[in-house]
Design a protein around this motif. Sequence first.
Motif, PDB file in Angstrom:
ATOM      1  N   GLU A 154       0.660  -1.221  -0.059  1.00  0.00           N
ATOM      2  CA  GLU A 154       0.049   0.008   0.004  1.00  0.00           C
ATOM      3  C   GLU A 154       0.860   1.229  -0.127  1.00  0.00           C
ATOM      4  O   GLU A 154       0.514   2.322  -0.699  1.00  0.00           O
ATOM      5  N   ARG A 155       1.912   1.246   0.875  1.00  0.00           N
ATOM      6  CA  ARG A 155       2.953   2.413   0.820  1.00  0.00           C
ATOM      7  C   ARG A 155       3.446   2.595  -0.422  1.00  0.00           C
ATOM      8  O   ARG A 155       3.656   3.807  -1.052  1.00  0.00           O
TER       9      ARG A 155
ATOM     10  N   ARG B 249       2.187   1.891  -3.528  1.00  0.00           N
ATOM     11  CA  ARG B 249       1.143   2.431  -4.362  1.00  0.00           C
ATOM     12  C   ARG B 249       0.949   3.939  -4.023  1.00  0.00           C
ATOM     13  O   ARG B 249       0.991   4.786  -4.946  1.00  0.00           O
ATOM     14  N   ASP B 250       1.017   4.481  -2.751  1.00  0.00           N
ATOM     15  CA  ASP B 250       0.873   5.714  -2.407  1.00  0.00           C
ATOM     16  C   ASP B 250       1.895   6.433  -2.790  1.00  0.00           C
ATOM     17  O   ASP B 250       1.698   7.502  -3.323  1.00  0.00           O
ATOM     18  N   ASP B 251       3.089   5.921  -2.892  1.00  0.00           N
ATOM     19  CA  ASP B 251       4.363   6.800  -3.225  1.00  0.00           C
ATOM     20  C   ASP B 251       4.453   6.843  -4.762  1.00  0.00           C
ATOM     21  O   ASP B 251       4.690   7.922  -5.252  1.00  0.00           O
TER      22      ASP B 251
ATOM     23  N   LEU C 265       1.556   7.012  -6.465  1.00  0.00           N
ATOM     24  CA  LEU C 265       0.726   8.228  -6.881  1.00  0.00           C
ATOM     25  C   LEU C 265       1.429   9.501  -6.594  1.00  0.00           C
ATOM     26  O   LEU C 265       0.741  10.359  -7.299  1.00  0.00           O
ATOM     27  N   GLU C 266       2.100   9.750  -5.453  1.00  0.00           N
ATOM     28  CA  GLU C 266       2.629  11.081  -5.410  1.00  0.00           C
ATOM     29  C   GLU C 266       3.517  11.525  -6.459  1.00  0.00           C
ATOM     30  O   GLU C 266       3.401  12.440  -6.914  1.00  0.00           O
TER      31      GLU C 266
ATOM     32  N   SER D 138      -2.718   7.932 -12.528  1.00  0.00           N
ATOM     33  CA  SER D 138      -3.241   7.411 -11.218  1.00  0.00           C
ATOM     34  C   SER D 138      -4.204   5.995 -11.270  1.00  0.00           C
ATOM     35  O   SER D 138      -3.873   5.237 -10.616  1.00  0.00           O
TER      36      SER D 138
ATOM     37  N   HIS E  84      -3.374   2.458  -9.570  1.00  0.00           N
ATOM     38  CA  HIS E  84      -4.302   1.565  -8.978  1.00  0.00           C
ATOM     39  C   HIS E  84      -4.455   0.150  -9.504  1.00  0.00           C
ATOM     40  O   HIS E  84      -4.562  -0.865  -8.810  1.00  0.00           O
TER      41      HIS E  84
ATOM     42  N   TYR F 203      -1.406  -1.954  -8.657  1.00  0.00           N
ATOM     43  CA  TYR F 203      -1.617  -2.336  -7.344  1.00  0.00           C
ATOM     44  C   TYR F 203      -2.420  -3.545  -7.177  1.00  0.00           C
ATOM     45  O   TYR F 203      -2.271  -4.320  -6.393  1.00  0.00           O
TER      46      TYR F 203
ATOM     47  N   LYS G  67     -10.593   5.045  -9.099  1.00  0.00           N
ATOM     48  CA  LYS G  67     -10.445   5.035  -7.628  1.00  0.00           C
ATOM     49  C   LYS G  67      -9.994   3.648  -7.284  1.00  0.00           C
ATOM     50  O   LYS G  67      -9.905   3.343  -6.167  1.00  0.00           O
TER      51      LYS G  67
END
Length: 681
Positions: free
Chosen positions: A457-458, A460-462, A464-465, A527, A531, A534, A552
């Motif tokens: 998850e981290r 994925r978030d990185d 996205l940034e 984005s 997703h 991921y 999303k």
Amino acid sequence: MAGDSLTASAPVASSDSASAGVSAVDMEGGWQPAKWPLPRVAAVDNLAAALSSRGFTDGVVRVLSHAAVRPDELRRKLADPAELRVQGGTLLIVETRLWSAAVVPHPANPREYGRRSYALGGAAANLRVLPEPTTSREGLAELEILVDSPSTLAQRLEDAQGRLAKENPLGEDVAVDGVLQPLTVVPMTVRHRDGYRSAPLLIAADGSSRISAVHDLLGYAPSKVAYEWSRDSRLFRREVNRWIRLVQKLGWENLSDSEQQRVRVLTVPTRVVIGFRPNERTNLPFHTAVRNFIGLTHIRPPKPYGSAVENEAKADAVLDTLAQPTRTRPARITELEKQWFAGVVTHEEAIDEGFSPHRDVRAAEVLRAVLGSSARRRVNDGIRSLTAKQKPTREDRVDIAVELIIRPYRTEMNDLVQFVRPRRAVLQRAYRLKEIDQHMTADLRLEGAADGDASLERLRDDALEEVEYGLGDNGELGPAQTELAVKACYYMAVADPMALQREVFGGAGHEDDRSPATVLRAMLSRSRGVHQAYEVVRAGRRGERLYEVDEKGARVFSSGGEPRELTDALVRHAYNGESATGFPAAAGFTAASRHWADVRAKVDELTRAVDAMAAVPVDEGGRSLVERDGWDDVQIAELRRRLDRSDRKLATWADTYDSNRQAAQEQADEDQTSSLPGALQ
């Protein structure tokens, strides 16, 4: 000798293209040869006497006795030669090391077949094919060739060296480790129609490309070897001794790179043919036996293993080099990692040793170990240990990494070609993603690695940034995007149906000819694509089928209410390189980034166009036209003015960026100073 094998291989296994490899003596900087002394004159004379007693002609006795690096050793081996069977008889050979200044390429090299000029077709006398060598008049294990004059042979030797160096370039290979596989050397006497005295030669019946590469590196003209050094022992010994003295004077460590390269090829391993025993039934002449040997080696060699098998063998060699410490550097991977990468431990054993249970993590770790810039030298050393390729390409390294990655999958599929081959091809193309080398380095911990603590998850978030920052649109993915692309790609390739396939060319509805690497970059630049990647990794690790997701990360359903299974067509349609809205951004960093990527692509295109123009020859096989004639200076001046304007504009942007960065740093320093306790108010 240390670092070089003198073991004779079967004739079918010895070919110019596989003659040079890497030595285990010094994988960091190339092979350091032994310090061979100049042989004593008495030892040379003793060898000459032994050769004479075997019936060799005087000229061959002279040239062969002086050619031996260790004449005493060669003299002893004459009493017990090895046997090498060929069609029609048996060649008697001895293995020994000869000075490179004593061996020449085969003057009637079979590689010239297919382009030879024949008299019947009206070829000029100086271009006609040389006659095939025949057995010596004395009936010994010597060849004989009749040419018009010394200049005829000299010109042919020069042409052969240049052609071999161009068509089968081995110079870079032998420069690092010398010649590893022995050359098959046959004595030959050259006779001249113009009455010039005969010239004794030692020819490389098998190995002309190797000796041509050696001579090219040393700067030797074959004509000098054939007509000067073969006649004058004093000149020959002087040439050899100048290199020996240079090493003695400076020491190996103080030689320049070019000097070390020349010393490495000062000698060559050989198997010298000293006798021939024909079959009683055929009574084959010696020259026919030699020709049969060459044909067996080059015309009917063993069937190649195939690229997959070759990559398998090279992969194991690469793992050996990565796990082996050198004199100056520690091993790149542990012995346990080597076994995990090689796939020789069970799934349970790997988990017990602390390795990830997920195959995408293993794939990423393999790529980091094999493609990382810090390990490139060792990986190349491993490749060179089995091939004659001195400068392996990135594609070579990718193919080896992929072969390691798919070993478990291949085993599960029982090596069924129809399943394995397309997935291998996709991974090979996808992992050509250039960002892998930059971002997946040894000092950057990966998600899922034994010593890493980042979650999926981290990651994925990185990623996205990084998308928000515009990475990907500027032509290059960020570290998190790259890692996520690598891991998702594995499951997309092995899925059934495949969610990422090879590029398809032509046909209505199939115009998308982007490579898998390009598709991955487009996907991870959005984005929605992050997703999707991921979700692919998450589902792949659970053994679930892959489904399409929206912006999303929620599943997309068909009109019938079923989740849409991810396919190559859906991926290519969703991530076609345009912005998420379907329209290119008109302003801001994202829009500028897209134009910057276009600028870089156009510069690459310009560079390729210039190189292509430089490669246009005056005539077929000739030198470059523009290098000879140049190009219109008015046209070039006008183009250079346009390029100069763009260059100045780019320089201005760089200066502005640098000034802004300095100002920001100064402001940050000032803010930090003002926040310190006791700062002046």
